[in-house]
Enzyme design. Structure first.
Site, PDB file in Angstrom:
ATOM      1  N   ASP A 178     -18.148 -11.442  26.243  1.00 52.25           N
ATOM      2  CA  ASP A 178     -17.684 -10.060  26.366  1.00 52.25           C
ATOM      3  C   ASP A 178     -17.851  -9.676  27.827  1.00 52.25           C
ATOM      4  OD1 ASP A 178     -17.199  -7.362  26.351  1.00 52.25           O
ATOM      5  OD2 ASP A 178     -18.949  -6.814  25.128  1.00 52.25           O
ATOM      6  N   GLU A 191     -10.609  -7.043  22.279  1.00 51.68           N
ATOM      7  CA  GLU A 191     -11.941  -6.580  21.884  1.00 51.68           C
ATOM      8  C   GLU A 191     -11.982  -6.026  20.455  1.00 51.68           C
ATOM      9  OE1 GLU A 191     -12.969  -3.950  25.078  1.00 51.68           O
ATOM     10  OE2 GLU A 191     -13.306  -5.593  26.494  1.00 51.68           O
ATOM     11  N   ASP A 249     -12.997   1.583  19.888  1.00 49.73           N
ATOM     12  CA  ASP A 249     -13.818   0.865  20.864  1.00 49.73           C
ATOM     13  C   ASP A 249     -13.920   1.669  22.162  1.00 49.73           C
ATOM     14  OD1 ASP A 249     -15.052  -0.884  22.570  1.00 49.73           O
ATOM     15  OD2 ASP A 249     -13.535  -2.455  22.452  1.00 49.73           O
ATOM     16  N   LYS A 285     -14.075  -4.187  37.042  1.00 49.52           N
ATOM     17  CA  LYS A 285     -13.143  -4.599  35.977  1.00 49.52           C
ATOM     18  C   LYS A 285     -11.927  -3.684  35.927  1.00 49.52           C
ATOM     19  CE  LYS A 285     -12.876  -5.193  30.931  1.00 49.52           C
ATOM     20  NZ  LYS A 285     -13.640  -5.230  29.670  1.00 49.52           N
TER      21      LYS A 285
END
Length: 564
Positions: A6, A145, A167, A68
């Site tokens: 992850d 994800e 999420d 990211k």
């Protein structure tokens, strides 16, 4: 050995399939979460993880986080004298996770399944693969994800069910609707916001504090990197504390002075209301694209550390009229699911085969002109593959020439949902020769084919001449070429990485430095004395003394932080 990773905006984790279940692997500090933070120490060596995060506040010019968010772009980040791309910074985090597994299991890690936000674009997915390659990992499979979360919950072992995965992590928000039937897990729809997460809640809370302090005499300049990091850290502490307490003091200390403001749960709700409201639109879009109502869902899963916020859980419960599921640790569930996907890829005997289908998260199309009377207006968007089409997918649309005796057609390919191409993402173009005819007499069949690896082929057929032209879009603007990857790999190999077995001492020194800057008066003097004592023990190079001193100093710092 194949692992599941992850790769998060705020924290990253790695897991393996071990003895019939996913197992999370601890890092060199004995922690499961490795902060997605990279920095340089005073000697120019690379720091990754917790020790880098401790230096975010004290050495902001040498440390970076949230990279990211820039994956798939040309954005570059300066650390001291070094300039690194988001892929390279992510590669350093991936490399540290890889080494953690190799240390724990005593065998090399060659391949990884890496999770990505469902709403990641084509370029962002390619950049994630490049980051894996730079870290020395073969990355054939990326898993969304929300799909990973569903795998971790074991939903692939159930019969027929329809679930929504909510999420909300540190930097991104995803919502996906998945349907399971006859051994097939199908993503029905995905939506999200790549710039909405816990970090944005912290920024909003910090801005609320600053607004309440506006006009206060002697209030410091909060535009400096040092104070920005200090405000963010304090906002995060206050936000987490308000999950348990009715009110919390938000404090900023600088140059011997302190500014404090009580924040209540109601005030937090008011400060974060615009962001909470932004969570609704992707949910509604996903339900609309899946042609479902909230009542049609069998289950709602909460994933990501930011879903611990009571505000978020209350909003979700109100929206769906039910208590959402949160049985597994929301920080760990995606890494566990990535390990399940890795085991499925390796065809592990303990797992029944499950077919995963995915969707194209964005619409893909071309630029066209629209005619108003005798006027032609260029720059309009014609979607060919609509968002949330199940991949692999192939779609065709027909367009005609616009002018008399036209000999060329420029086919420009875009990705996005906006009406005008200037508001979408440019992917590539193809110049096509056509026979000169009257306007509209030459037709072009434009076929887009999008595969499970995110490869888009644009094929144009001209029935009049029986000619075919094609364009395969492998590299997007902002994605490194093969030559650039080789060059960056060589540069990364020459970087000196701080020894991981020494990080446990480095992190304590960084924590002492941060607390010294944060504290005042007697507390500051106390931290300074602890730092001096610990440095003296380190100079002795006696491992037994260092271990004892480290435990003692860490305990005292824990007690001090509880009092602050």
């Amino acid at each position: 050995m194949i692992v599941g990773i992850d790769l998060g905006t705020t924290n990253s984790l790695v897991a393996v399939w071990h003895e019939g279940a996913p197992r999370l692997v601890e890092n060199a500090l004995g922690q499961l979460l490795t902060p997605s933070v990279v920095g340089l120490d005073d000697d120019g060596q690379i720091l990754v993880g917790q020790v880098a995060r401790e230096r975010l506040q004290t050495h902001p010019q040498l440390t970076t986080a949230l990279f990211k968010r820039y994956m798939g772009s040309n954005h570059e980040i300066r650390l001291g004298s070094k300039v690194l791309r988001p892929e390279e910074l992510s590669a350093l985090v991936l490399r540290s996770l890889k080494e953690d597994v190799e240390r724990a299991f005593g065998e090399p890690v060659s391949e990884a399944v890496i999770s990505v936000p469902a709403y990641f674009s084509d370029a962002q997915r390619k950049a994630t693969r490049v980051a894996g390659e730079l870290a020395g990992l073969k990355v054939e499979k990326l898993v969304n994800e929300p799909t990973a979360a569903a795998l971790a919950y074991g939903l692939h072992q159930k019969d027929e069910t329809t679930i929504l995965v909510f999420d909300l992590g540190g930097g991104t928000f995803d919502v996906s609707i998945l349907e399971l039937f006859e051994g097939v897990m199908e993503v029905r729809a995905s939506a999200g916001d790549n710039f909405l997460g816990g970090e944005d809640f912290d920024d909003a809370l910090a801005q609320y504090f600053l607004a309440r302090q506006a006009g206060t005499e002697g209030f410091p300049d909060t535009s400096t990197p040092l104070l920005v990091q200090r405000l963010r850290r304090e906002a995060q502490r206050v936000r987490h504390a308000l999950g348990q307490q009715a009110e919390v003091d938000f404090c900023l200390r600088e140059d011997g002075r302190e500014w404090s403001q009580k924040i209540t749960q109601d005030e937090l709700q008011g400060a974060l209301a615009p962001l909470i409201e932004r969570l609704r639109a992707p949910i509604e879009r996903a339900l609309r694209d899946a042609r479902l109502r909230a009542a049609d869902l069998d289950e709602v899963l909460l994933v990501g550390g930011s879903t611990r916020m009571p505000l978020v859980r209350k909003m979700v419960a109100g929206l769906f009229g039910r208590i959402p599921s949160m049985h597994l640790n929301p920080d760990e569930v995606i890494a566990q699911g990535a390990a399940v996907q890795a085991a499925l890829k390796a065809r592990h005997a303990a797992l029944e085969e499950v077919v995963l289908t995915d969707v194209c998260p964005y619409s893909l199309g071309i630029e066209t002109s629209v005619t108003f009377g005798r006027q032609h207006e260029a720059g309009h968007y014609l979607p060919i593959i609509e968002r949330n089409s199940v991949v692999p997918v192939s779609r065709v649309n027909t367009v005609q020439t616009l002018h008399d005796n036209q000999t060329q057609v420029l086919l420009r390919v875009f990705q996005g949902e906006s009406r005008l191409v200037k508001d979408n993402i440019y992917l590539g173009e193809l110049d096509i020769p056509v026979p000169p005819r009257k306007a509209g007499e030459v037709s072009l069949d434009v076929r887009f084919t999008y595969d499970i690896n995110g490869l888009l082929e644009a094929q144009v057929s001209i029935p009049l001449t029986d000619e075919t032209h094609s364009l395969v879009i492998e590299n997007n603007p902002g994605v490194l070429t093969r030559e650039q990857i080789a060059e960056r790999l060589k540069a990364l190999e020459s970087l000196k990485i701080h020894p991981r077995d020494q990080q446990v001492n480095s992190i304590l020194l960084a924590r002492l430095e941060r607390l010294y800057q944060e504290c005042l008066g007697e507390a500051r003097q106390y931290v300074g004395e602890l730092a001096g004592q610990f440095q003296h023990v380190l100079d002795s190079q006696d491992e037994h003394r260092i271990r004892e001193a480290r435990a003692g100093v860490a305990q005292r710092l824990d007690e001090l932080e509880r009092q602050l």
